[in-house]
Motif scaffolding. Structure first.
Motif, PDB file in Angstrom:
ATOM      1  N   HIS A  48      33.242  31.777   9.765  1.00  0.00           N
ATOM      2  CA  HIS A  48      32.008  31.766   9.965  1.00  0.00           C
ATOM      3  C   HIS A  48      30.275  32.079   9.427  1.00  0.00           C
ATOM      4  O   HIS A  48      29.757  32.377   9.122  1.00  0.00           O
ATOM      5  N   ASN A  52      28.215  32.973   6.407  1.00  0.00           N
ATOM      6  CA  ASN A  52      26.829  32.225   6.284  1.00  0.00           C
ATOM      7  C   ASN A  52      26.092  33.995   6.513  1.00  0.00           C
ATOM      8  O   ASN A  52      24.774  33.341   5.593  1.00  0.00           O
ATOM      9  N   GLU A  53      26.059  34.908   6.203  1.00  0.00           N
ATOM     10  CA  GLU A  53      26.386  35.461   6.140  1.00  0.00           C
ATOM     11  C   GLU A  53      25.210  36.425   4.648  1.00  0.00           C
ATOM     12  O   GLU A  53      24.830  36.880   3.847  1.00  0.00           O
ATOM     13  N   LEU A  54      26.420  36.239   3.959  1.00  0.00           N
ATOM     14  CA  LEU A  54      26.481  35.872   2.574  1.00  0.00           C
ATOM     15  C   LEU A  54      26.620  34.562   2.041  1.00  0.00           C
ATOM     16  O   LEU A  54      26.331  33.685   0.446  1.00  0.00           O
ATOM     17  N   GLN A  55      25.263  33.967   3.014  1.00  0.00           N
ATOM     18  CA  GLN A  55      25.153  32.482   2.686  1.00  0.00           C
ATOM     19  C   GLN A  55      25.216  31.623   1.440  1.00  0.00           C
ATOM     20  O   GLN A  55      25.135  30.645   0.734  1.00  0.00           O
ATOM     21  N   ARG A  56      26.685  30.733   2.396  1.00  0.00           N
ATOM     22  CA  ARG A  56      27.793  30.004   2.022  1.00  0.00           C
ATOM     23  C   ARG A  56      28.159  29.451   2.803  1.00  0.00           C
ATOM     24  O   ARG A  56      27.842  29.728   3.979  1.00  0.00           O
ATOM     25  N   THR A  82      25.072  26.606  15.619  1.00  0.00           N
ATOM     26  CA  THR A  82      25.462  26.313  14.010  1.00  0.00           C
ATOM     27  C   THR A  82      25.093  24.645  13.822  1.00  0.00           C
ATOM     28  O   THR A  82      25.723  23.748  14.604  1.00  0.00           O
ATOM     29  N   LYS A 118      22.276  22.581  -0.038  1.00  0.00           N
ATOM     30  CA  LYS A 118      22.891  24.297   0.273  1.00  0.00           C
ATOM     31  C   LYS A 118      22.412  24.620   2.043  1.00  0.00           C
ATOM     32  O   LYS A 118      22.625  25.848   1.956  1.00  0.00           O
ATOM     33  N   ARG A 119      22.605  23.627   3.084  1.00  0.00           N
ATOM     34  CA  ARG A 119      22.455  23.992   4.639  1.00  0.00           C
ATOM     35  C   ARG A 119      23.978  25.032   4.409  1.00  0.00           C
ATOM     36  O   ARG A 119      24.721  24.110   4.204  1.00  0.00           O
ATOM     37  N   LEU A 120      23.964  26.124   5.473  1.00  0.00           N
ATOM     38  CA  LEU A 120      24.976  26.483   5.694  1.00  0.00           C
ATOM     39  C   LEU A 120      25.468  25.844   7.027  1.00  0.00           C
ATOM     40  O   LEU A 120      25.722  26.778   8.014  1.00  0.00           O
ATOM     41  N   ASP A 311      30.321  26.363  -4.136  1.00  0.00           N
ATOM     42  CA  ASP A 311      29.581  27.557  -3.944  1.00  0.00           C
ATOM     43  C   ASP A 311      29.994  28.038  -2.285  1.00  0.00           C
ATOM     44  O   ASP A 311      29.914  29.000  -1.521  1.00  0.00           O
TER      45      ASP A 311
END
Length: 321
Positions: A48, A52-56, A82, A118-120, A311
């Motif tokens: 994760h 998270n860094e990849l915005q997914r 998170t 689109k929340r992570l 995504d």
């Protein structure tokens, strides 16, 4: 070893680096074998941090409701900063005419809303929940109401929107899933919120946006915005509910004739009475326990929760062999 230490250790391994490299290179599928016990949630928590860094977001599909609950508890502890959500399976069949479990509905709609916005988050679902058909993400998105200080509000339109989204209009808000409108004051308790929200209007402009205390009804802290999620999964308008009546009436008449031709008169009478009551409620645009059995008519383009995560990184958690 503390689980947080296990995450740090996992992230230093060659195997983890290989997984991360595959993610960054866009590999569609990767296989991990040998993970068991506390290693599984620790590996997921480590992954994760990367996605998270990849915005997914991260979606975990597991093999049983018990395992989903276990992973939710462990990941909530491993990733305290998170949003970790559980998407449980429904506890009743669509044809069972019982009042819904509000806590279960809140958990499921919270995942649907987080995915649409689109929340992570980390979302965890047993396979039993994943195969259940729901409204498409576009319908869920249309059911979410976003209000901030720049929003213009027509009270009649917002009232109809909330009713279609499953909220109950009352004189005074006393519980989750209710709303009231008194002049230029709109009170609403969103299904997935901790506190109800009070929207004060100046003409059609938002003048004040605050949470309020349910017991005293007094306004509390100001907030900058609110997302009001749907209060039900079956997001269809009153017009949609009314529209299926002719088709349902025709289906009922055919089935009653079949039963009568087989001399099953009591069954025919019971079916006509039960479905006739449903037809009357649908004609009035009403929701009622058991309306889910008409989902194929109401939502012909139904889909699965995984279609909300186009995504996301999807982790399939299989049982140990």
């Amino acid at each position: 070893m503390a689980l947080h230490g296990l995450i740090d250790l996992i992230q230093t391994t060659d195997e983890f680096s290989y997984l991360v490299g595959g993610l960054r290179r866009g590999h569609r599928e990767q296989l991990v074998v040998g993970a068991s016990g506390s290693y599984k949630p620790a590996l997921m928590a480590g992954l994760h941090t990367v996605v998270n860094e990849l915005q997914r977001p991260l979606l975990v599909i597991t093999y049983s409701p018990l395992q989903a609950e276990r992973l939710w508890q462990e990941l909530s502890s491993l990733a305290p900063d998170t949003e970790v959500l559980l998407y449980p399976a429904n506890e009743v069949y669509p044809h069972e005419e019982v009042n819904r479990n509000l806590d279960l509905a809140r958990e499921r709609i919270q995942v649907m809303t987080a995915a649409v916005l689109k929340r992570l988050a980390i979302s965890i679902a047993p396979i039993q929940a994943v195969v259940e058909r729901i409204v498409p993400p576009q319908a869920c998105a249309q059911g979410i109401l976003h209000i901030d200080m720049d929003t213009r509000i027509d009270t009649e339109q917002i009232a109809q929107h909330l009713v279609d989204a499953g909220y109950e209009r009352v004189e005074m808000v006393e519980g989750v899933g209710q709303f009231s409108i008194r002049g230029g004051i709109i009170d609403v308790f969103p299904l997935v919120a901790q506190r109800p929200v009070r929207i004060e209007l100046f003409d059609d402009e938002v003048d004040s946006l605050r949470e309020f205390d349910l017991e005293s009804q007094r306004s509390l802290e100001k907030i900058s915005e609110v997302f009001i999620s749907p209060a039900i999964e079956l997001l269809v308008t009153s017009q949609d509910r009314q529209a299926i009546v002719p088709q349902l009436q025709s289906m009922l008449e055919r089935q009653v004739r079949k039963l009568e031709s087989s001399n099953l008169l009591e069954a025919a009478d019971a079916l006509e009475k039960r479905i006739g009551e449903h037809i009357e409620k649908l004609s009035n645009g009403m929701y009622f326990p058991g309306i889910e059995q008409y989902r194929p008519l109401l939502v012909p383009d139904s889909t699965l929760i995984i279609d909300y995560f186009t995504d996301a990184l999807v982790v399939i958690d299989e049982p140990a062999r």
